[in-house]
Scaffold this motif. Structure first.
Motif, short mmCIF file in Angstrom:
data_model
loop_
_atom_site.label_atom_id
_atom_site.label_comp_id
_atom_site.label_asym_id
_atom_site.label_seq_id
_atom_site.Cartn_x
_atom_site.Cartn_y
_atom_site.Cartn_z
N PRO A 70 0.83 -1.34 -0.12
CA PRO A 70 -0.02 0.07 0.00
C PRO A 70 1.04 1.25 0.13
CG PRO A 70 -0.59 -1.45 1.64
CD PRO A 70 0.50 -2.03 1.20
N ARG A 210 -7.61 -6.49 0.63
CA ARG A 210 -6.71 -6.42 1.62
C ARG A 210 -5.03 -6.82 1.08
NH1 ARG A 210 -9.88 -4.31 3.96
NH2 ARG A 210 -10.86 -4.56 5.88
N ILE A 213 -1.27 -6.35 3.09
CA ILE A 213 -1.55 -5.89 4.34
C ILE A 213 -1.95 -6.93 5.19
CG2 ILE A 213 -3.92 -5.14 4.31
CD1 ILE A 213 -1.00 -3.01 5.65
N SER A 214 -2.59 -7.99 4.83
CA SER A 214 -2.94 -9.10 5.42
C SER A 214 -2.05 -10.08 5.75
CB SER A 214 -4.36 -9.50 5.03
OG SER A 214 -4.25 -10.43 3.87
N SER A 336 -2.04 -5.57 8.94
CA SER A 336 -3.06 -4.63 9.17
C SER A 336 -3.54 -4.42 10.64
CB SER A 336 -4.36 -5.40 8.69
OG SER A 336 -4.79 -6.58 9.07
N TYR A 407 -13.87 9.41 3.58
CA TYR A 407 -12.73 8.54 4.18
C TYR A 407 -12.53 9.12 5.81
CZ TYR A 407 -8.67 5.86 5.07
OH TYR A 407 -7.74 5.02 5.51
N LYS A 411 -13.45 6.97 9.12
CA LYS A 411 -12.27 6.37 9.80
C LYS A 411 -12.21 7.15 11.11
CE LYS A 411 -11.13 3.51 6.73
NZ LYS A 411 -11.28 1.82 6.95
N MET A 441 -15.88 -1.38 7.65
CA MET A 441 -14.69 -2.11 6.84
C MET A 441 -14.94 -3.45 6.44
SD MET A 441 -11.87 -2.37 10.04
CE MET A 441 -10.51 -2.73 8.84
N ASP A 445 -14.91 -1.32 1.48
CA ASP A 445 -13.58 -0.45 1.91
C ASP A 445 -12.65 -0.25 0.55
OD1 ASP A 445 -11.94 0.85 3.75
OD2 ASP A 445 -11.35 -0.94 4.45
N TRP A 448 -6.44 -0.48 0.73
CA TRP A 448 -5.59 -0.18 2.25
C TRP A 448 -4.64 0.88 2.17
CZ3 TRP A 448 -7.12 -2.61 6.92
CH2 TRP A 448 -6.35 -2.26 7.98
N THR A 449 -4.55 1.89 3.01
CA THR A 449 -3.43 2.93 2.97
C THR A 449 -3.03 2.88 4.23
OG1 THR A 449 -4.93 4.19 1.70
CG2 THR A 449 -3.37 5.26 2.77
#
Length: 541
Positions: A70, A210, A213-214, A336, A407, A411, A441, A445, A448-449
């Motif tokens: 990401p 994901r 990141i996962s 994550s 966003y 969040k 989420m 979503d 991912w950032t």
């Protein structure tokens, strides 16, 4: 009750709705691509696959595209853009069935965020949240009782493609090809993630992306290591054992590892990511000969007292608490999880670093396992088909990317109520952390950032950590493939072999029981799963 519902009701009673599947557990490989039927050939999928249109409205401080990770941002834009010109709702309630990995938030009447969220959506959103560990059973009951929400996260039930055909709207006319551009933030979702929503040549769901990141890694408390003159680096299995020894201090009630580092040790011994290819066949990672050495090392760590004694009896939150309070300076978790660890660590001097897995013999760096492209898929109920455009607009609203006003609100909630501004960045307060947990989420979503405003420099730290291990990560060749046998039996099969794993690590059984356990896993359904996934892989090329 339909024929499908009747079959499901009987199976839910017999199996307790128990199989682990699409709802998004780590390592799941049961989602859509290659589902049964003739519509999964590449030509068909090319015709129906949504067009990809990357959002380029904000420039990252660190671009991850080259490393397949990401993007990272140090600052939230001072003047975020408004991504949605009109509220997506139609004034009627939107009901949602999904899960959560955080405590259930306050009810609507006591939840300022939820009230404001409904105003911005333009419809009252009614969320039926279930803890993720219970979701598959709850989902099976909801399907059998025809109680799914207008939007539902697809859980695991027998014959998932048939269930979707019976219960979900075919989204192909709305999302295939350039049709998706009506929903630009859904078009911004990574292309591979859509595999999870395609069954029998039709799009039945919007993926929750994901990917990297996962991926699971070994976290370390850099500050605790540094206080003992240690570094978050090891070059062999022996060095890892020595690090664990140095960090364990029973007088301080400190144990190096919050949980058993099973996957990290597997990474040291080149165990494949769930499946490996052998020609046109798929071979389970359970069959890898390195497992005897893996278990020998894990047994050593357990017997030496380097793993927390409650590692096998606690909940997921417990390992985070042990890491946060320093009673276990090492923990295995996904990338994550980084934001949660930052939020739960009360020591302002606490620092996170990862430890890359070494080759066990010191011959180089090992490879982590790459996370699945999507952790779940949200579908729209056929009962709500007349409102499909409204509901897709709602999912598009939830997928608005970093740098937008939407966003920021989704969040971090409202300024001064749910977050405070620190050095120009939003940081959730206790009220915010409680109220924003609506499972948004796990409905939809954006990509991912990496944005970690709690601690200066953390975004760059996580970016560099990912950059150091993700480019060489091992992928799962069956990620996104569908196997009916896996859908029905995966949980029972894995529960059985995981119990053997736990028994071996804790010394209740010898390593010699592993080979017979794998043989039984194969005969009880593992071989059939391998055959079905291999056939799906072949048809998807």
């Amino acid at each position: 009750m339909s024929v499908y519902d009747a079959r499901l009701a009987r199976r839910a009673v017999l199996a307790g709705g128990a199989a682990l599947g699409l709802a998004g557990a780590v390592g799941c490989s049961n989602a859509g691509r290659g589902a049964s039927g003739a519509g999964n050939d590449e030509a068909t999928k090319t015709r129906i696959r949504p067009a990809y249109e990357r959002y380029s409205g904000v420039k990252p401080d660190l671009s991850g595209a080259e490393y397949k990770i990401p993007d990272a941002f140090n600052k939230y834009p001072a003047n975020p853009v408004q991504a949605i010109s009109a509220a997506p709702g139609d004034g009627k309630p939107i009901t949602v069935t999904t899960y959560t990995n955080t405590p259930i938030p306050p009810r609507l009447e006591q939840n300022t965020f939820w009230q404001e969220f409904n105003k911005r959506v333009g419809s009252p959103v009614q969320v039926n949240l279930t803890p993720s560990v219970d979701y598959d059973r709850k989902f099976a009951t909801a399907v059998a009782g025809d109680q799914l929400g207008d939007v539902f996260l697809v859980g695991n039930v027998p014959q998932t493609p048939q269930m979707l055909a019976a219960k979900a709207v075919d989204l192909t006319p709305h999302l295939s090809g350039d049709n998706i551009k009506k929903y630009p933030y859904l078009a911004n979702l990574p292309e591979l993630a859509w595999n999870s929503g395609i069954f029998d040549g039709k799009i039945y769901g919007v993926p929750i992306p994901r990917g990297a990141i996962s991926s699971q890694v070994m976290y370390s408390r850099r500050d605790i290591l540094a206080a003992q003159g240690l570094k978050p680096e090891v070059k062999s299995a022996d060095e890892f054992v020595e690090l664990c020894k140095a960090l364990t201090d029973k007088k301080l009630n400190r144990f190096a590892l919050a949980t058993a580092p099973t996957q990290f040790v597997r990474n040291m011994f080149d165990i494949p990511n769930t499946w490996s290819k052998d020609g046109d066949k798929l071979v389970s990672m359970f069959e890898h000969p390195g497992h005897e050495d893996v278990f020998a090392l894990l047994q050593q760590l357990w017997k030496s007292g380097y793993i927390h004694p409650d590692a096998y009896s606690g909940q997921n939150l417990d390992m985070k608490t042990r890491f946060a309070n320093g009673s276990s300076p090492l923990v295995q978790d996904t990338f994550s999880g980084w934001p949660t660890y930052l939020q739960t660590m009360t020591d302002p001097k606490a620092e996170i670093a990862i430890i890359a897995p070494p080759k066990h013999d010191g011959s180089g760096q090992g490879s982590i396992w790459l996370g699945a492209p999507a952790i779940g898929v949200s579908a729209i109920s056929k009962k709500a088909e007349a409102r499909v455009e409204t509901l897709l607009g709602y999912l598009n609203f939830l997928a608005t990317p970093f740098g937008t006003k939407e966003y920021l609100f989704r969040k971090f909630g409202l300024p001064g109520v749910h977050h405070r501004i620190v050095d120009g960045n939003p940081v959730l307060n206790a009220k915010g952390f409680s109220e924003v947990q609506l499972g948004l989420m796990y409905q939809a979503d954006g990509p991912w950032t990496i944005f970690l405003p709690e601690h200066a420099g953390s975004a760059e730290n996580e970016f560099n950590a990912m950059k150091s291990v993700v480019p060489t990560a091992l992928d799962n060749p069956a990620a996104g493939l569908y196997s009916e046998t896996s859908n029905r039996k995966n949980k029972q099969l894995n529960d059985a072999i995981n119990q053997v794993t736990d028994d071996i690590v804790q010394g209740r059984k010898p390593i010699s029981v592993w080979a017979p356990a794998v043989k039984k896993w194969k005969s009880d359904g593992g071989d059939k799963i391998a055959e079905e996934l291999a056939a799906a892989l072949k048809s998807s090329r």
